[in-house]
Motif scaffolding. Sequence first.
Motif, PDB file in Angstrom:
ATOM      1  N   TYR A 193       0.843  -1.201   0.000  1.00  0.00           N
ATOM      2  CA  TYR A 193       0.000   0.000   0.000  1.00  0.00           C
ATOM      3  C   TYR A 193       0.878   1.251   0.000  1.00  0.00           C
ATOM      4  O   TYR A 193       0.643   2.199  -0.768  1.00  0.00           O
ATOM      5  N   GLU A 194       1.869   1.266   0.890  1.00  0.00           N
ATOM      6  CA  GLU A 194       2.747   2.438   0.967  1.00  0.00           C
ATOM      7  C   GLU A 194       3.599   2.579  -0.288  1.00  0.00           C
ATOM      8  O   GLU A 194       3.788   3.692  -0.793  1.00  0.00           O
ATOM      9  N   ALA A 195       4.123   1.464  -0.794  1.00  0.00           N
ATOM     10  CA  ALA A 195       4.957   1.510  -2.001  1.00  0.00           C
ATOM     11  C   ALA A 195       4.181   2.099  -3.169  1.00  0.00           C
ATOM     12  O   ALA A 195       4.691   2.958  -3.908  1.00  0.00           O
ATOM     13  N   LEU A 196       2.941   1.674  -3.345  1.00  0.00           N
ATOM     14  CA  LEU A 196       2.113   2.195  -4.441  1.00  0.00           C
ATOM     15  C   LEU A 196       1.799   3.666  -4.239  1.00  0.00           C
ATOM     16  O   LEU A 196       1.799   4.445  -5.199  1.00  0.00           O
ATOM     17  N   SER A 197       1.520   4.062  -2.997  1.00  0.00           N
ATOM     18  CA  SER A 197       1.204   5.474  -2.739  1.00  0.00           C
ATOM     19  C   SER A 197       2.415   6.357  -3.039  1.00  0.00           C
ATOM     20  O   SER A 197       2.277   7.442  -3.611  1.00  0.00           O
ATOM     21  N   TYR A 198       3.620   5.916  -2.691  1.00  0.00           N
ATOM     22  CA  TYR A 198       4.825   6.693  -2.977  1.00  0.00           C
ATOM     23  C   TYR A 198       5.099   6.751  -4.478  1.00  0.00           C
ATOM     24  O   TYR A 198       5.507   7.796  -5.007  1.00  0.00           O
ATOM     25  N   LEU A 199       4.890   5.629  -5.157  1.00  0.00           N
ATOM     26  CA  LEU A 199       5.115   5.597  -6.605  1.00  0.00           C
ATOM     27  C   LEU A 199       4.174   6.558  -7.321  1.00  0.00           C
ATOM     28  O   LEU A 199       4.601   7.349  -8.180  1.00  0.00           O
ATOM     29  N   ILE A 200       2.901   6.520  -6.975  1.00  0.00           N
ATOM     30  CA  ILE A 200       1.908   7.396  -7.611  1.00  0.00           C
ATOM     31  C   ILE A 200       2.222   8.859  -7.305  1.00  0.00           C
ATOM     32  O   ILE A 200       2.178   9.726  -8.189  1.00  0.00           O
ATOM     33  N   LEU A 201       2.575   9.141  -6.049  1.00  0.00           N
ATOM     34  CA  LEU A 201       2.902  10.520  -5.661  1.00  0.00           C
ATOM     35  C   LEU A 201       4.126  11.010  -6.432  1.00  0.00           C
ATOM     36  O   LEU A 201       4.148  12.144  -6.925  1.00  0.00           O
ATOM     37  N   GLY A 202       5.135  10.158  -6.581  1.00  0.00           N
ATOM     38  CA  GLY A 202       6.335  10.544  -7.320  1.00  0.00           C
ATOM     39  C   GLY A 202       6.047  10.849  -8.770  1.00  0.00           C
ATOM     40  O   GLY A 202       6.565  11.823  -9.334  1.00  0.00           O
ATOM     41  N   LEU A 203       5.213  10.030  -9.401  1.00  0.00           N
ATOM     42  CA  LEU A 203       4.856  10.262 -10.807  1.00  0.00           C
ATOM     43  C   LEU A 203       4.069  11.557 -10.974  1.00  0.00           C
ATOM     44  O   LEU A 203       4.273  12.302 -11.937  1.00  0.00           O
ATOM     45  N   ILE A 204       3.181  11.848 -10.026  1.00  0.00           N
ATOM     46  CA  ILE A 204       2.402  13.094 -10.088  1.00  0.00           C
ATOM     47  C   ILE A 204       3.314  14.310  -9.950  1.00  0.00           C
ATOM     48  O   ILE A 204       3.225  15.273 -10.722  1.00  0.00           O
ATOM     49  N   LEU A 205       4.206  14.276  -8.962  1.00  0.00           N
ATOM     50  CA  LEU A 205       5.118  15.404  -8.748  1.00  0.00           C
ATOM     51  C   LEU A 205       6.045  15.604  -9.938  1.00  0.00           C
ATOM     52  O   LEU A 205       6.333  16.742 -10.333  1.00  0.00           O
ATOM     53  N   LEU A 206       6.514  14.504 -10.525  1.00  0.00           N
ATOM     54  CA  LEU A 206       7.387  14.601 -11.693  1.00  0.00           C
ATOM     55  C   LEU A 206       6.642  15.216 -12.872  1.00  0.00           C
ATOM     56  O   LEU A 206       7.191  16.048 -13.603  1.00  0.00           O
ATOM     57  N   TRP A 207       5.394  14.837 -13.044  1.00  0.00           N
ATOM     58  CA  TRP A 207       4.575  15.397 -14.127  1.00  0.00           C
ATOM     59  C   TRP A 207       4.328  16.887 -13.898  1.00  0.00           C
ATOM     60  O   TRP A 207       4.416  17.684 -14.848  1.00  0.00           O
ATOM     61  N   VAL A 208       4.042  17.274 -12.660  1.00  0.00           N
ATOM     62  CA  VAL A 208       3.815  18.695 -12.357  1.00  0.00           C
ATOM     63  C   VAL A 208       5.084  19.494 -12.636  1.00  0.00           C
ATOM     64  O   VAL A 208       5.023  20.582 -13.228  1.00  0.00           O
ATOM     65  N   TYR A 209       6.231  18.966 -12.226  1.00  0.00           N
ATOM     66  CA  TYR A 209       7.504  19.663 -12.473  1.00  0.00           C
ATOM     67  C   TYR A 209       7.757  19.823 -13.966  1.00  0.00           C
ATOM     68  O   TYR A 209       8.199  20.885 -14.423  1.00  0.00           O
ATOM     69  N   ALA A 210       7.492  18.772 -14.736  1.00  0.00           N
ATOM     70  CA  ALA A 210       7.812  18.791 -16.162  1.00  0.00           C
ATOM     71  C   ALA A 210       6.808  19.591 -16.980  1.00  0.00           C
ATOM     72  O   ALA A 210       7.178  20.218 -17.982  1.00  0.00           O
TER      73      ALA A 210
END
Length: 289
Positions: free
Chosen positions: A184-201
């Motif tokens: 559960y935590e691994a998936l939440s971190y992965l999704i959060l990382g992808l969202i933040l990377l998309w916002v930055y880019a």
Amino acid sequence: MDLLSVIWNVDPIICKIGPLALRYYSLLFVAGFPLGYWLFIKFYKKEGVNVDLIEPLLYALLIGTIVGARLGHCLFYQPDYYLGSWEGFKEIFMPWKGGLASHGGAIGVLLAIWWYTAKYGKKNGFDMMWMLDRLVIAVCFAGCFIRLGNLFNSEIYGNETSLPWGFIFVRRGETVPKHPTQIYEALSYLILGLILLWVYARKAHKIHRGWLFGAFLIGCFGMRFLIEFIKMPQVAFEEGMRINMGQILSIPFIVAGIISIVVSYVRKRPVMRSNEPVKNYCPPPKSRR
């Protein structure tokens, strides 16, 4: 009636050479650093920062993460053991015996970034918040790896569940399915990382410096706070507590995230370095007298 479940009996050791053992956890823990190194090469090249500065950053983060996570576990979760005797105190310096706390790691990383920006930031056009906005993206993916390492160690799992994806952790002597909270935590971190990377880019021109850092703190520790409700106590003193130590330690980080986002909108500093304007960034119009 038999429940659908996953029988988890994976050996945490990949291979052994004499007394040395290579564990999945160790491999996954270390895997976050080369990924972060690669991401920062992209960040630095995109914004014109000298990539030679990444090497001292990597060393600072490595030391800060390990030292902070180890001290966090010893001082937050088992201070009576590690500070109660000389034998326990010596084990503080033996992280291979187990015991790392993400909250302590977060504090160690903040101190490492503070040192790094104090030494290199001013003459290279970035400050601590600029660093944190980018660092949290890499931290999300590293956190995902670490939680998968916890899964291979059959540790930090949840309470009993009747859901079909419950895991029976055989190596811990469990006979009923438990919530795989590591996943559960691994998936939440992965999704959060992808969202933040998309916002930055893609959306950097719509946010301000400090927003990515604040969003990370709220998302990461907010999910951690919620998942802790279905997680088994990590140490004996947590039994009977309405909210456990992990949740107590998460609250200040969530509050700090909210403050960071509010401050980012008040100051309105661009996400990118000042001498590297954000593409399509439109500064607010100056007032006319």
